[in-house]
Write an enzyme that holds these catalytic residues in place. Structure first.
Site, PDB file in Angstrom:
ATOM      1  CD  GLN A  66      25.010 -47.097 -10.564  1.00 46.99           C
ATOM      2  OE1 GLN A  66      23.939 -46.520 -10.664  1.00 46.99           O
ATOM      3  NE2 GLN A  66      25.466 -47.520  -9.402  1.00 46.99           N
ATOM      4  CB  SER A  86      17.385 -49.732  -1.398  1.00 47.51           C
ATOM      5  OG  SER A  86      18.749 -49.473  -1.133  1.00 47.51           O
ATOM      6  CG  HIS A  97      21.497 -52.871   1.501  1.00 46.93           C
ATOM      7  ND1 HIS A  97      22.675 -53.300   0.953  1.00 46.93           N
ATOM      8  CD2 HIS A  97      20.776 -52.340   0.476  1.00 46.93           C
ATOM      9  CE1 HIS A  97      22.666 -53.079  -0.341  1.00 46.93           C
ATOM     10  NE2 HIS A  97      21.533 -52.481  -0.667  1.00 46.93           N
ATOM     11  CG  ASP A 109      22.972 -51.052  -9.558  1.00 41.72           C
ATOM     12  OD1 ASP A 109      22.312 -52.075  -9.319  1.00 41.72           O
ATOM     13  OD2 ASP A 109      22.696 -49.947  -9.089  1.00 41.72           O
ATOM     14  N   GLY A 111      25.201 -54.472   2.037  1.00 45.84           N
ATOM     15  CA  GLY A 111      25.958 -54.344   0.782  1.00 45.84           C
ATOM     16  C   GLY A 111      26.687 -53.005   0.722  1.00 45.84           C
ATOM     17  CG  HIS A 112      24.524 -49.282   0.551  1.00 47.35           C
ATOM     18  ND1 HIS A 112      23.213 -49.587   0.826  1.00 47.35           N
ATOM     19  CD2 HIS A 112      24.526 -48.752  -0.693  1.00 47.35           C
ATOM     20  CE1 HIS A 112      22.461 -49.259  -0.209  1.00 47.35           C
ATOM     21  NE2 HIS A 112      23.226 -48.751  -1.147  1.00 47.35           N
ATOM     22  CG  MET A 132      20.553 -43.177  -5.038  1.00 52.30           C
ATOM     23  SD  MET A 132      19.313 -42.922  -6.319  1.00 52.30           S
ATOM     24  CE  MET A 132      18.556 -44.526  -6.374  1.00 52.30           C
TER      25      MET A 132
HETATM   26  O1  PAF Z   1      23.751 -46.960  -7.242  1.00 56.92           O
HETATM   27  C1  PAF Z   1      23.188 -45.965  -6.737  1.00 56.92           C
HETATM   28  O2  PAF Z   1      22.768 -45.963  -5.586  1.00 56.92           O
HETATM   29  C2  PAF Z   1      23.006 -44.723  -7.573  1.00 56.92           C
HETATM   30  O3  PAF Z   1      22.706 -45.035  -8.894  1.00 56.92           O
HETATM   31  C3  PAF Z   1      24.201 -43.744  -7.484  1.00 56.92           C
HETATM   32  C4  PAF Z   1      25.461 -44.354  -8.045  1.00 56.92           C
HETATM   33  C5  PAF Z   1      24.415 -43.343  -6.039  1.00 56.92           C
HETATM   34  C6  PAF Z   1      23.909 -42.481  -8.293  1.00 56.92           C
HETATM   35  O4  PAF Z   1      22.768 -41.827  -7.822  1.00 56.92           O
END
Ligand code: PAF
Length: 282
Positions: free
Chosen positions: A153, A186, A34, A150, A36-37, A30
């Site tokens: 998730q 974030s 940072h 997450d 981590g991404h 999203m």
């Molecule tokens: O983890 C995230 O940034 C969001 O939940 C994702 C997986 C991009 C879905 O919008």
């Protein structure tokens, strides 16, 4: 690096890459990227020939409109970070591209989406599952890379991919942390100075729970009590939940056995932070 904003463009790109025999990794984000991404991008690059990063603040996963409005949007800096990180394509659609007028299809998991963050954020995982489905259909990746921070998730996405027979490998990457243990997020941008100093208590309490399991504790109530007390002792923390569950099903386990995950969420001022650690009970 290309930036595309429509599903059609991304699908055409994916078709051409696949026809040329190249593998595609998708890193859904999203934005507000940072370090981590960037480890997710690196993992994507290790596993594929092309890395696609999606940057989309998905409105359907926010149960609080104020949270959606306040979410950091830093597209220019994100594009620069992607370029530097060797990303091949950034997919940055506007909301109507993914949710056109009249859209009425949603993806919902019946059980995994209910506990933990699903309880505090009703509808959140319906939004996540729906948008991840759309992103997989748009990018046609061979692998999709998510952060373990997450954990719920990641578990939801893995289940959904199995249930719907998506032809994609879901890869989870270890959480990247600040030197004091705070998980990169974030949402850390919302922390004031004192809250930032207090926030590592979340990871410390989860780790204390994992240590107790490692040294033989098998009563989940005692592990929860230990973790909760540590959070409660921090005046700037307001506990949302703490849990110790089966790592794969997120179901309660008593006595503790097998692969476990200790998860927690707490508010520090405006920031609601989540974190988790693993433990094994043999
Ligand atoms: O983890 C995230 O940034 C969001 O939940 C994702 C997986 C991009 C879905 O919008």
């Amino acid at each position: 690096m290309q930036v595309v904003t429509t599903v059609r463009e991304l699908q055409d790109y994916a078709d051409a890459e696949r026809a040329a025999g190249r593998r595609i990794a998708l890193v859904p984000t999203m934005g507000a990227l940072h370090a981590g991404h960037l480890t997710l991008v690196d993992e994507g690059r290790r596993r594929a020939d092309r890395v696609v990063v999606s940057i989309f603040v998905n409105p359907t996963q926010f149960n609080d409109p104020k949270d959606l409005a306040a979410y950091p949007r830093t597209l220019e800096a994100d594009l620069a970070a992607c370029e530097k990180g060797g990303v091949d394509v950034v997919f940055a659609p506007e909301a109507p591209e993914l949710y056109p007028d009249g859209a009425q299809t949603i993806v919902e998991l019946t059980e995994l989406a209910k506990p933990l963050c699903g309880r505090t954020r009703p509808g959140h995982f319906r939004g996540v599952a729906t948008v991840v489905t759309k992103l997989l259909c748009a990018a046609k990746p061979h692998v999709a890379v998510f952060g373990e921070k997450d954990w719920q998730q990641l578990t939801v996405v893995r289940r959904m991919v199995d249930d719907l027979s998506f032809d994609v490998d879901v890869i989870g990457c270890e959480t990247v942390r600040e030197p004091d243990g705070l998980a990169l997020s974030s949402r850390n941008a919302y922390l004031g100075k004192a809250e930032r100093a207090a926030a590592p208590v979340l990871q410390r309490s989860l780790t204390a729970g994992a240590d107790a399991i490692a040294t033989g504790e098998r009563d989940p109530a005692r592990v929860l009590d230990l973790m909760t007390k540590l959070i409660d002792a921090e005046p700037l923390a307001s506990l949302d939940y703490m849990a110790v569950v089966d790592a794969k099903t997120l179901a309660a386990v008593d006595p503790l056995a097998g692969e476990l995950r200790l998860l927690g969420a707490a508010r520090f001022g405006k920031a609601r932070l989540i974190d988790n650690v693993g433990a094994t009970a043999r």
